[in-house]
Design an enzyme around this catalytic site. Structure first.
Site, PDB file in Angstrom:
ATOM      1  N   HIS A 166       5.131  -4.119   1.362  1.00  0.00           N
ATOM      2  CA  HIS A 166       4.601  -3.186   0.299  1.00  0.00           C
ATOM      3  C   HIS A 166       3.831  -2.109   0.981  1.00  0.00           C
ATOM      4  CE1 HIS A 166       5.747  -6.748  -2.333  1.00  0.00           C
ATOM      5  NE2 HIS A 166       6.786  -6.073  -2.441  1.00  0.00           N
ATOM      6  N   HIS A 259       0.153  -9.448   2.598  1.00  0.00           N
ATOM      7  CA  HIS A 259       0.028  -8.837   1.588  1.00  0.00           C
ATOM      8  C   HIS A 259      -1.128  -8.378   0.838  1.00  0.00           C
ATOM      9  CE1 HIS A 259       4.501  -8.656   0.320  1.00  0.00           C
ATOM     10  NE2 HIS A 259       4.421  -9.753   1.252  1.00  0.00           N
ATOM     11  N   GLU A 335      -2.658 -13.127   0.502  1.00  0.00           N
ATOM     12  CA  GLU A 335      -2.695 -11.967  -0.291  1.00  0.00           C
ATOM     13  C   GLU A 335      -4.446 -11.737  -0.172  1.00  0.00           C
ATOM     14  OE1 GLU A 335      -0.942 -10.169  -2.240  1.00  0.00           O
ATOM     15  OE2 GLU A 335       0.956 -11.670  -2.570  1.00  0.00           O
TER      16      GLU A 335
END
Ligand code: ZN
Length: 375
Positions: A166, A259, A335
């Site tokens: 991403h 991420h 994350e």
């Protein structure tokens, strides 16, 4: 005043700049996709002028809650990034700031440019223990760079770490910079020990096209790469297609996918509990890795995170699930926050490039400690 975003990772559309207290801006959507959230733009000729920069289509963002309790990032030199007061109200994200310089950049998070990516790859290549390989091309024809750290051998464990599927999650490449430079530091005992026991395959940026385009989640074909791991194709998701093929050649004992999360103000992991092949062996590896990391790093925690998948209900298009099941190995999505770590907040910078780098350095210790137990 001039507002411009025609540069690497730029994303803003200027609607109206006639009133400095009511500057109206819009974020454009990702390429061929409805995702939107990332912004990055430059403001010139507004020194000492109080500004209210309003992103008027913020309510259309993919993760609106990500704007609650969030402060935008700003920089005068594009090296040091600090936070500026930001509010999200009635669907409008308002950044209030008085620039102390003729030129200031505002971004969703401190950017990590393609030029920095190339510098990182060439710095890594200089290390005696590291080679770089181009394993294919992106949709727009950029190289997909892979680093191979350590001499491959049958007796060694195989570790894979990838980041930035991403592209708006720029903290992930800061994390990789910390990880790579410490791993390859010839004077670092943890890096040396890891490379003695393992070969580490590294893809620091899975989606350079999307990063340059100022996308949040998509590549240039409009694909969310982290939903392409079951059936990647050369047309839609060559980035995943080439990386997964390479993984099939090398096998994997440990997989980490880095991420950023828009909403949760914490560092956390998501594991494989919803996988068809999930076992007590994988569960105990997951628990041990988490505990080792928590003991090594107060910035990492396991209290706040995503809801756990029900047994056998994991989404197998997601990298961590697909790879964990495909290789029956320990696989974690990691994350980091866009906002801050609420357990250890920093008012001036929030979660930052520096802190992401340190987190990337710090994960080497639990990686080293778990290597012998992976198989
Ligand atoms: Zn992500």
């Amino acid at each position: 005043m001039i507002i411009n975003s025609k540069f690497d990772s730029g994303n803003i559309e200027v609607v109206d700049t006639s009133n400095p207290q009511d500057i109206q801006l819009k974020i454009h959507k990702d390429t061929h996709s409805d995702f939107m959230q990332w912004f990055h733009f430059n403001v010139c000729d507004a020194k000492d002028q109080p500004l209210k920069l309003k992103i008027v289509n913020a309510s259309e963002a993919s993760y609106k809650k990500g704007y609650e309790g969030y402060n935008a990032c700003a920089s005068y030199d594009q090296k040091y990034w600090f936070r500026v007061p930001t509010t999200y109200k009635d669907g409008v994200l308002t950044i209030e700031h008085t620039p102390e310089s003729e030129s200031v950049n505002y971004a969703y998070f401190a950017p990590y440019s393609y030029e920095m990516h190339q510098d990182l790859v060439s710095a890594a290549r200089q290390a005696p223990d590291c080679k770089s390989e181009v394993i294919g091309q992106t949709v727009e024809g950029r190289n997909i760079d892979m680093l191979v750290a350590g001499e491959p051998s049958k007796d060694k464990k195989t570790v894979w770490i990838i980041a930035r599927q991403h592209p708006g999650e720029s903290m992930t490449e800061w994390f990789m910079q910390g990880f790579i430079l410490k791993l390859l530091d010839p004077f670092d005992p943890v890096g040396r020990k890891i490379l003695e026991k393992a070969v580490v395959y590294i893809v620091p940026s899975m989606n350079p096209d999307g990063a340059i385009a100022g996308n949040l989640r998509s590549n240039l074909a409009g694909a969310n790469l982290n939903r392409e791991w079951e059936n990647p194709t050369l047309e839609r998701s060559p980035e995943v297609y080439h990386v997964r093929n390479k993984m099939d050649e090398t096998g994997i004992d440990l997989f980490l996918d880095i991420h950023g999360d828009e909403e949760l103000p914490y560092n956390f992991v998501a594991g494989n509990e919803g996988n068809p092949k999930y076992s007590d062996r994988i569960k105990s590896l997951e628990d041990e890795f988490k505990n080792l990391w928590m003991a090594a790093c107060p910035d990492f925690q396991d209290t706040h995170g995503y809801p756990k998948d029900e047994p056998k209900q994991g989404n197998m298009t997601v990298a961590t699930n697909q790879i964990g099941d495909r290789f029956d190995c320990l696989a974690y999505t990691i994350e980091m926050p866009f906002k801050d770590n609420a357990d250890m907040p920093d008012e001036e910078v929030g979660w930052s490039p520096e802190r992401s780098e340190i987190l990337g350095e710090g994960i080497l210790l639990p990686v080293m400690q778990i290597l012998d137990k992976l198989r």
